[in-house]
Design an enzyme around this catalytic site. Structure first.
Site, mmCIF file in Angstrom:
data_model
loop_
_atom_site.group_PDB
_atom_site.id
_atom_site.type_symbol
_atom_site.label_atom_id
_atom_site.label_comp_id
_atom_site.label_asym_id
_atom_site.label_seq_id
_atom_site.Cartn_x
_atom_site.Cartn_y
_atom_site.Cartn_z
ATOM 1 N N LYS A 10 0.726 -0.964 -0.093
ATOM 2 C CA LYS A 10 0.213 0.085 0.182
ATOM 3 C C LYS A 10 0.867 1.240 0.066
ATOM 4 O O LYS A 10 1.380 1.808 1.023
ATOM 5 C CB LYS A 10 -0.729 -0.007 1.201
ATOM 6 C CG LYS A 10 -1.746 1.261 1.168
ATOM 7 C CD LYS A 10 -2.390 1.693 2.507
ATOM 8 C CE LYS A 10 -1.641 2.920 3.040
ATOM 9 N NZ LYS A 10 -1.490 4.016 2.248
ATOM 10 N N GLU A 35 9.839 2.293 10.586
ATOM 11 C CA GLU A 35 10.809 3.524 10.072
ATOM 12 C C GLU A 35 10.075 4.517 10.301
ATOM 13 O O GLU A 35 9.144 4.884 9.580
ATOM 14 C CB GLU A 35 11.734 3.338 9.107
ATOM 15 C CG GLU A 35 12.847 4.181 8.969
ATOM 16 C CD GLU A 35 12.479 5.546 8.327
ATOM 17 O OE1 GLU A 35 12.481 6.479 9.219
ATOM 18 O OE2 GLU A 35 12.524 5.528 7.065
ATOM 19 N N CYS A 40 13.177 12.108 7.101
ATOM 20 C CA CYS A 40 13.209 11.701 8.242
ATOM 21 C C CYS A 40 14.485 11.823 9.073
ATOM 22 O O CYS A 40 14.459 12.060 10.415
ATOM 23 C CB CYS A 40 12.366 10.452 8.475
ATOM 24 S SG CYS A 40 12.991 9.025 7.580
ATOM 25 N N GLU A 88 9.059 17.275 14.904
ATOM 26 C CA GLU A 88 9.349 17.094 13.470
ATOM 27 C C GLU A 88 8.495 17.822 12.651
ATOM 28 O O GLU A 88 7.355 18.016 12.553
ATOM 29 C CB GLU A 88 9.058 15.620 13.150
ATOM 30 C CG GLU A 88 9.923 15.334 11.826
ATOM 31 C CD GLU A 88 9.548 13.931 11.253
ATOM 32 O OE1 GLU A 88 10.449 13.470 10.384
ATOM 33 O OE2 GLU A 88 8.418 13.227 11.725
#
Length: 477
Positions: free
Chosen positions: A170, A245, A279, A379
């Site tokens: 997906k 992750e 990231c 973040e």
């Protein structure tokens, strides 16, 4: 024929069980330029059933057979590189050349590294009178993000194929077109039917169905920490393995002995790459307090060299961020930096003056950032750098580690031994000393809320394998 409105299940392009379309938006201009279908639990059930059937054969293939499949995929991937690059550029706003060289290039690197790894990987060894065997875990669910779409597809599909697993992918519904082309690559390469299946959709419709499915043996997820928690919770009832992750807030510690101009300018480039949508981006720059103003001046100069514009712009260095949601989140965090008293050195709220449409962020640098500010804690996922002054390296290390995340750390120092000593103390899955060249052979993954498990090369392959001990094996012969 376009397959945008179809899924790839059991070796064929099929229509969704229930029609449900979604526009794909070009972030450079905010226009819808394509449509995809969103799947449902019924589509997931079909795909998982196909993968389960295929595993009965593919799970017992030889290394040579799987290596041949990987090499065929690599050759077709090369042939379709320009198609992949255009798709990535339009769906996520990556500048055209960057899309080809980096976004598509990194995917090729992962596939080639996995083929190289498979040639020498030891799936079995004798221990005393027992045989230790590493076997494919089974049917795996793969959920990939929009920011480095081909990087994440290839560093999941590659090891899954190498291990002998079958899979359902997906991809992100925000940037799905490259995955559709990737499925066409799989088909042209002659991967056996049912081994690779693609179902487009969102988290609640497809991600949840995959994560909770009793016939999925493992979930491999890359994305936000928030979504990763939902995947883990959905998977818990069936006790399947979950590899994640997730997010990051990576520190970049500049030692007092560095060439500050070079270290700062490279740090800005690392933070702003891919429009800040990585990231592991070095978003917190720690600099000696007595050189803080000098560092801020270098960062301002570096930031102002970045040309922001549409993905097809000839001089564009930074494309837009991917969506209105991301744009709004980044704007909110930039404003929070101002409101909490950080010094705005470059950029700031709003779009660049010459751009009034598209999800464009001004390359932004904050100085005088304190450890408790939102821009130092959350973040941001945009081209926004926070510069934090430190009094001692010890203090910098302490603050760098004082985060819920632990994906990457960066250290710049002339004294390599001091850099190594600090690297040993960083609580992160990767540490990069003096801006090294990217290496597809290193393990990639995080500590703490940046996830678990590792990707890339043999470390990624290991994550798709179960370990079996066969006692009495030698005596039985």
């Amino acid at each position: 024929m376009s397959h945008n409105l179809q899924f790839y299940i059991d070796g064929a392009w099929v229509d969704p069980v229930v029609p449900n379309t979604l526009d794909v938006i070009d972030p450079s201009n905010e226009d819808a330029f394509a449509q995809i279908s969103l799947g449902s639990k019924a589509d997931v059930d079909k795909a998982v059933a196909a993968a389960k059937r295929a595993f009965n054969t593919f799970g017992f293939t030889s290394v040579e057979e799987r290596l041949d499949i990987l090499n065929r995929v690599i050759e077709v991937y090369k042939k379709r590189s320009s198609d992949l690059a255009l798709a990535v550029s339009r769906e996520m706003g990556a500048p055209r050349q960057f899309a080809l060289d980096s976004q598509v290039g990194v995917g090729l690197a992962h596939l080639q590294k996995m083929a190289e790894t498979l040639k020498t990987f030891q799936f079995r060894h004798v221990k005393g009178s027992a045989l230790i065997v590493k076997e494919p875990i089974g049917v795996v669910g793969l959920i990939t993000p929009w920011n480095w779409p081909l990087n994440q597809i290839t560093c999941k599909v590659g090891p899954a194929l190498a291990a002998g697993c079958t899979m359902v992918l997906k991809p992100s519904e925000i940037a799905p077109l490259d995955a559709i082309i990737f499925a066409e690559i799989i088909d042209e390469a002659g991967v056996p039917k049912g081994v690779f299946n693609l179902v487009n959709g969102d988290g609640p419709g497809v991600g949840q169905a995959l994560s909770s499915h009793p016939d999925i043996d493992m979930m491999s997820f890359t994305g936000s920490t928030r979504a990763g928690i939902l995947v883990a919770k959905a998977a818990a009832d069936t006790v399947k393995r979950v590899h994640q992750e997730l997010g990051g807030k990576s520190a970049n510690i500049l030692f007092p002995d560095v060439d500050l101009a070079t270290a700062v300018s490279k740090g800005v480039a690392g933070c702003f790459g891919n429009s800040g949508q990585s990231c592991n981006a070095p978003t917190r720059m720690f600099v000696p307090r007595d050189r803080h103003d000098e560092a801020a001046a270098h960062a301002k100069a570096a930031a102002e060299k970045f040309v922001v514009g549409p993905a097809d712009g000839a001089n564009t260095k930074l494309g837009p961020v991917v969506s209105q949601v991301q744009f709004d989140k980044i704007q909110d965090l930039i404003q929070s930096g101002i409101d909490e008293g950080a010094t705005l050195v470059a950029g700031g709220p709003g779009r660049p003056a010459e751009l009034n449409r598209g999800y464009y962020i001004r390359p932004t640098v904050f100085a005088d950032v304190t450890h408790d500010m939102r821009i130092a804690r959350e973040e941001i996922f945009g081209p926004v750098l926070a510069i934090l002054p430190y009094d001692t390296v010890e203090q910098a290390v302490e603050q760098a580690n004082d985060t819920v995340y632990g994906l990457a750390s960066y250290i710049q120092a002339k004294d390599i031994q001091k850099a190594r000593d600090v690297a040993a103390r960083m609580r992160s899955g990767n540490v990069y000393i003096n801006y090294p060249t990217w290496d597809a052979g290193l393990p990639f993954g995080g500590y703490k809320q940046s996830g678990n498990g590792r990707e890339y090369a043999e470390y990624g392959l290991e994550d798709f394998l179960e370990i079996k001990g066969i006692a009495g094996y030698e005596a039985a012969e």
